[in-house]
Design an enzyme around this catalytic site. Structure first.
Site, PDB file in Angstrom:
ATOM      1  N   LYS A 180     -46.575 -31.833  45.737  1.00 47.46           N
ATOM      2  CA  LYS A 180     -46.958 -32.427  47.023  1.00 47.46           C
ATOM      3  C   LYS A 180     -47.808 -31.467  47.845  1.00 47.46           C
ATOM      4  CE  LYS A 180     -42.895 -35.445  47.047  1.00 47.46           C
ATOM      5  NZ  LYS A 180     -42.230 -34.869  45.834  1.00 47.46           N
ATOM      6  N   ARG A 181     -48.816 -30.924  47.218  1.00 49.00           N
ATOM      7  CA  ARG A 181     -49.732 -30.018  47.899  1.00 49.00           C
ATOM      8  C   ARG A 181     -50.759 -30.810  48.704  1.00 49.00           C
ATOM      9  NH1 ARG A 181     -45.927 -26.847  46.471  1.00 49.00           N
ATOM     10  NH2 ARG A 181     -46.351 -24.991  45.237  1.00 49.00           N
TER      11      ARG A 181
END
Length: 275
Positions: A96-97
């Site tokens: 979840k960058r």
């Protein structure tokens, strides 16, 4: 791995199961704690037991980063083990960058160059320049958060503008200006039910990564009814219900049995939808 190769794996295995490797040192069987690398020992056993029944693995980075360097090493060893022993498996770095462009470029370098992983989950909140660095790698996938399965998804994702367009719909429409269904997927939570109909109106051909089956209570039948395409178009994740199904020395065998049960349910859904 390209879209056609992924679809061929689904047809061959009659499965679109992704096993989530959310490996918590406090939840693995106690006898593994004497191992030099308990996390990797657990993952290796789970992978060997479940590989015949799934087409993807999704290690969640939070569970590895929580252990510092030791956790990161276990993560790297896990990725390398899958790539070496089960090269047909699609690997998803659930990280979840998503940050300003030069920072996203470094995240992309980490997962796509250093680790050579197939895909990474990305948060779209900061917009195009936070996502596009991940899209410059040929043969790699961005899996963009669209409509998640958690309770808080209602706080922002379902809010509508003055024209009635909800935020997740705006994400789906806008992001298709950046990439297509050959290198972008979307995260859509299994608990969203009939919302898959709305997703498919905007993104009819994209693969969807669907968490929330099993422990979170999502319905596989409902997901397939409203979300499946002629190319399946689904990668359905189950984590806790499989990897923590048993805490005895037989944990891997039981995990394999649970994965097999899900695979059989998926094979039935593929048959129903004539895939």
């Amino acid at each position: 791995m390209n879209k056609q190769e992924l679809f061929e794996n689904i047809k061959r295995k009659q499965s679109f199961l992704c096993v989530g490797l959310d490996t918590d040192i406090k939840k693995i069987p106690e006898h593994l704690l004497k191992e030099e690398d308990p996390i990797f020992a657990f993952n290796k056993a789970i992978i060997d037991a479940t590989a015949p029944y799934c087409i993807a693995y999704k290690p969640n980075l939070a569970f590895y980063e929580s252990m510092g360097v030791k956790g990161w090493i276990a993560f790297e060893k896990t990725v390398e083990y899958i790539k070496t022993n089960y090269p047909d498996q699609f690997i998803i770095a659930d990280a979840k960058r998503g940050d300003i462009g030069n920072t996203s470029a470094m995240y992309a370098r980490t997962f796509f160059e250093e680790l050579n992983i197939d895909s990474v989950t990305v948060a779209p909140y900061m917009g195009e320049d936070s996502v596009t660095p991940f899209l410059t790698y040929e043969g790699k996938w961005v899996i963009l958060l669209a409509l998640t399965s958690n309770k808080g998804s209602h706080d922002f994702q379902l809010t509508a503008d003055t024209e009635g367009e909800r935020l997740f719909e705006k994400v789906l429409r806008k992001s298709q200006e950046w990439a297509n269904d050959q290198n972008m997927m979307y995260v859509v939570g299994a608990t969203q039910g009939r919302m898959f109909e709305d997703i498919r109106k905007i993104a009819p051909n994209h693969f969807l990564l669907v968490p929330g089956i099993g422990a979170q209570g999502g319905s596989l039948e409902e997901v397939c009814k409203y979300g499946m395409t002629k190319e399946c178009g689904l990668i359905v994740n189950s984590s806790r219900a499989i990897i923590y199904a048993d805490k005895s020395e037989n944990f891997a065998q039981v995990a394999g049995e649970e994965a097999h049960k899900v695979q059989q349910q998926m094979a039935e859904q593929l048959k129903i939808h004539q895939i």
